[in-house]
Design a protein around this motif. Structure first.
Motif, PDB file in Angstrom:
ATOM      1  N   SER A  34       0.837  -1.293  -0.007  1.00 47.80           N
ATOM      2  CA  SER A  34       0.004  -0.041   0.146  1.00 47.80           C
ATOM      3  C   SER A  34       1.018   1.173  -0.083  1.00 47.80           C
ATOM      4  O   SER A  34       1.958   1.355   0.159  1.00 47.80           O
ATOM      5  CB  SER A  34      -0.876   0.024   1.236  1.00 47.80           C
ATOM      6  N   ALA A  35       0.472   2.366  -0.400  1.00 45.56           N
ATOM      7  CA  ALA A  35       1.143   3.619  -0.205  1.00 45.56           C
ATOM      8  C   ALA A  35       1.701   3.912   1.193  1.00 45.56           C
ATOM      9  O   ALA A  35       2.759   4.363   1.253  1.00 45.56           O
ATOM     10  CB  ALA A  35       0.238   4.644  -0.662  1.00 45.56           C
ATOM     11  N   ALA A  36       1.054   3.594   2.307  1.00 47.73           N
ATOM     12  CA  ALA A  36       1.641   3.873   3.610  1.00 47.73           C
ATOM     13  C   ALA A  36       2.524   2.703   3.724  1.00 47.73           C
ATOM     14  O   ALA A  36       3.759   3.128   4.350  1.00 47.73           O
ATOM     15  CB  ALA A  36       0.440   3.573   4.527  1.00 47.73           C
ATOM     16  N   GLN A  37       2.635   1.557   3.436  1.00 53.40           N
ATOM     17  CA  GLN A  37       3.801   0.613   3.673  1.00 53.40           C
ATOM     18  C   GLN A  37       4.928   1.088   2.781  1.00 53.40           C
ATOM     19  O   GLN A  37       6.117   0.974   3.352  1.00 53.40           O
ATOM     20  CB  GLN A  37       3.444  -0.853   3.130  1.00 53.40           C
ATOM     21  N   ALA A  38       4.758   1.714   1.508  1.00 54.79           N
ATOM     22  CA  ALA A  38       5.871   1.914   0.822  1.00 54.79           C
ATOM     23  C   ALA A  38       6.619   3.112   1.498  1.00 54.79           C
ATOM     24  O   ALA A  38       7.789   3.306   1.561  1.00 54.79           O
ATOM     25  CB  ALA A  38       5.649   2.216  -0.627  1.00 54.79           C
ATOM     26  N   GLU A  39       5.668   4.062   1.878  1.00 54.41           N
ATOM     27  CA  GLU A  39       6.287   5.262   2.593  1.00 54.41           C
ATOM     28  C   GLU A  39       7.268   4.969   3.923  1.00 54.41           C
ATOM     29  O   GLU A  39       8.377   5.571   3.963  1.00 54.41           O
ATOM     30  CB  GLU A  39       4.944   6.062   3.012  1.00 54.41           C
ATOM     31  N   GLU A  40       6.482   3.887   4.628  1.00 53.28           N
ATOM     32  CA  GLU A  40       7.183   3.565   5.858  1.00 53.28           C
ATOM     33  C   GLU A  40       8.541   2.636   5.612  1.00 53.28           C
ATOM     34  O   GLU A  40       9.376   2.928   6.350  1.00 53.28           O
ATOM     35  CB  GLU A  40       6.284   2.680   6.799  1.00 53.28           C
ATOM     36  N   PHE A  41       8.386   1.949   4.691  1.00 60.66           N
ATOM     37  CA  PHE A  41       9.485   1.214   4.189  1.00 60.66           C
ATOM     38  C   PHE A  41      10.754   1.977   3.739  1.00 60.66           C
ATOM     39  O   PHE A  41      11.735   1.794   4.334  1.00 60.66           O
ATOM     40  CB  PHE A  41       9.344   0.053   3.184  1.00 60.66           C
ATOM     41  N   VAL A  42      10.268   3.100   2.973  1.00 59.74           N
ATOM     42  CA  VAL A  42      11.683   3.967   2.462  1.00 59.74           C
ATOM     43  C   VAL A  42      12.007   4.784   3.542  1.00 59.74           C
ATOM     44  O   VAL A  42      13.121   5.005   3.596  1.00 59.74           O
ATOM     45  CB  VAL A  42      11.024   4.790   1.195  1.00 59.74           C
ATOM     46  N   ARG A  43      11.169   5.426   4.408  1.00 59.27           N
ATOM     47  CA  ARG A  43      11.452   6.013   5.525  1.00 59.27           C
ATOM     48  C   ARG A  43      12.495   5.273   6.383  1.00 59.27           C
ATOM     49  O   ARG A  43      13.706   5.761   6.631  1.00 59.27           O
ATOM     50  CB  ARG A  43      10.325   6.343   6.473  1.00 59.27           C
ATOM     51  N   VAL A  44      12.407   4.045   6.466  1.00 54.60           N
ATOM     52  CA  VAL A  44      13.057   3.113   7.499  1.00 54.60           C
ATOM     53  C   VAL A  44      14.492   2.830   6.764  1.00 54.60           C
ATOM     54  O   VAL A  44      15.570   3.042   7.437  1.00 54.60           O
ATOM     55  CB  VAL A  44      12.462   1.996   7.942  1.00 54.60           C
ATOM     56  N   GLN A  45      14.458   2.475   5.648  1.00 49.26           N
ATOM     57  CA  GLN A  45      15.547   1.977   4.739  1.00 49.26           C
ATOM     58  C   GLN A  45      16.401   2.991   4.282  1.00 49.26           C
ATOM     59  O   GLN A  45      17.681   3.238   4.446  1.00 49.26           O
ATOM     60  CB  GLN A  45      15.136   1.165   3.407  1.00 49.26           C
ATOM     61  N   ARG A  46      15.937   4.392   4.439  1.00 49.63           N
ATOM     62  CA  ARG A  46      16.795   5.536   3.908  1.00 49.63           C
ATOM     63  C   ARG A  46      18.013   5.808   4.823  1.00 49.63           C
ATOM     64  O   ARG A  46      18.971   6.534   4.827  1.00 49.63           O
ATOM     65  CB  ARG A  46      15.993   6.765   3.492  1.00 49.63           C
ATOM     66  N   ARG A  47      17.686   5.345   6.205  1.00 50.23           N
ATOM     67  CA  ARG A  47      18.700   5.578   7.341  1.00 50.23           C
ATOM     68  C   ARG A  47      19.559   4.256   7.399  1.00 50.23           C
ATOM     69  O   ARG A  47      20.196   4.261   8.604  1.00 50.23           O
ATOM     70  CB  ARG A  47      18.030   5.941   8.338  1.00 50.23           C
ATOM     71  N   ALA A  48      19.135   3.381   6.615  1.00 50.09           N
ATOM     72  CA  ALA A  48      19.975   2.089   6.870  1.00 50.09           C
ATOM     73  C   ALA A  48      21.514   2.140   6.944  1.00 50.09           C
ATOM     74  O   ALA A  48      21.910   2.902   5.889  1.00 50.09           O
ATOM     75  CB  ALA A  48      19.246   0.955   5.893  1.00 50.09           C
ATOM     76  N   THR A  49      22.107   1.270   7.471  1.00 47.50           N
ATOM     77  CA  THR A  49      23.539   1.024   7.247  1.00 47.50           C
ATOM     78  C   THR A  49      23.786  -0.282   6.289  1.00 47.50           C
ATOM     79  O   THR A  49      23.098  -1.147   6.442  1.00 47.50           O
ATOM     80  CB  THR A  49      24.098   0.691   9.023  1.00 47.50           C
ATOM     81  N   ILE A  50      24.819   0.055   5.383  1.00 49.80           N
ATOM     82  CA  ILE A  50      24.894  -1.006   4.532  1.00 49.80           C
ATOM     83  C   ILE A  50      26.362  -1.321   4.507  1.00 49.80           C
ATOM     84  O   ILE A  50      27.154  -0.500   4.391  1.00 49.80           O
ATOM     85  CB  ILE A  50      24.719  -0.297   2.897  1.00 49.80           C
ATOM     86  N   PRO A  51      26.741  -2.446   4.871  1.00 50.63           N
ATOM     87  CA  PRO A  51      25.774  -3.716   5.234  1.00 50.63           C
ATOM     88  C   PRO A  51      24.956  -3.348   6.636  1.00 50.63           C
ATOM     89  O   PRO A  51      25.609  -2.710   7.399  1.00 50.63           O
ATOM     90  CB  PRO A  51      26.669  -4.917   5.140  1.00 50.63           C
TER      91      PRO A  51
END
Length: 192
Positions: free
Chosen positions: A51-68
């Motif tokens: 859903s739009a809400a799931q996509a927004e939340e997923f991107v919000r969390v992953q944009r701060r991720a550490t790689i790896p």
């Protein structure tokens, strides 16, 4: 000598031919939703259409991720066109909690960009990062046996089919077979 504060770490970026592997950004949300909401894209994925809400939340969390990510955690890495920075997909990276020299990868590409070599470049780039930057020993990928595009992709980048697991997982209402593919760091370095 005056005090100079330490430089913040550079955001993750890994060139891979016509694509760039990078962190997801808020500007990616609409494109991310477009392909993650597509039932044909979700068909062989562990997730249902977003859903739009799931996509927004997923991107919000992953944009701060550490790689790896920390061993035992998954991280999603954006696949963007090198020329325009347009998001066309994402790939996943997981280091084993038991032995972080072992990794697992996955990939999702928007339908408009499939069949044009972008997934191959992105996956080769991700494997190159795994073996050259992280010095992993082994990387694996698991795919549904019915996902013929994924089967061709994994073999095409030099991964070897090491297992065929019959009725291995209860998946979207039925038992599914899976293939396990893998490649060793020494094979990658030798140019598989």
């Amino acid at each position: 000598m005056p005090f100079l504060p330490p430089k913040p770490p550079e955001p993750f970026s890994w060139p891979a031919g016509r694509v760039l592997l990078r962190l997801l950004t808020p500007a990616d949300t609409a494109g991310f939703l477009a392909y993650r909401a597509d039932a044909t894209v979700a068909l062989y994925q562990s997730w249902e259409p977003y859903s739009a809400a799931q996509a927004e939340e997923f991107v919000r969390v992953q944009r701060r991720a550490t790689i790896p990510a920390a061993p035992g955690q998954w991280v999603q890495i954006g696949i963007a066109l090198a020329a325009t920075d347009e998001l066309i997909g994402d790939c996943a990276l997981h280091l084993s909690a038991d032995d972080p020299r072992l990794g697992e990868v996955g990939i999702t590409l928007a339908p408009a960009w499939q069949g044009r070599g972008y997934a191959t470049e992105a996956l080769r780039g991700l494997l190159d990062y795994c073996f050259r930057a992280l010095a992993l020993h082994r990387v694996l990928a698991i795919t549904d046996c019915r996902n013929l595009a994924s089967v061709r992709l994994l073999a095409g980048v030099g991964m070897r089919r090491e297992g065929h697991f019959r009725q291995h997982v209860w998946f979207k209402g039925g038992w599914a077979d899976e293939y396990l593919y893998a490649v060793l760091g020494e094979e990658w370095q030798a140019g598989v």
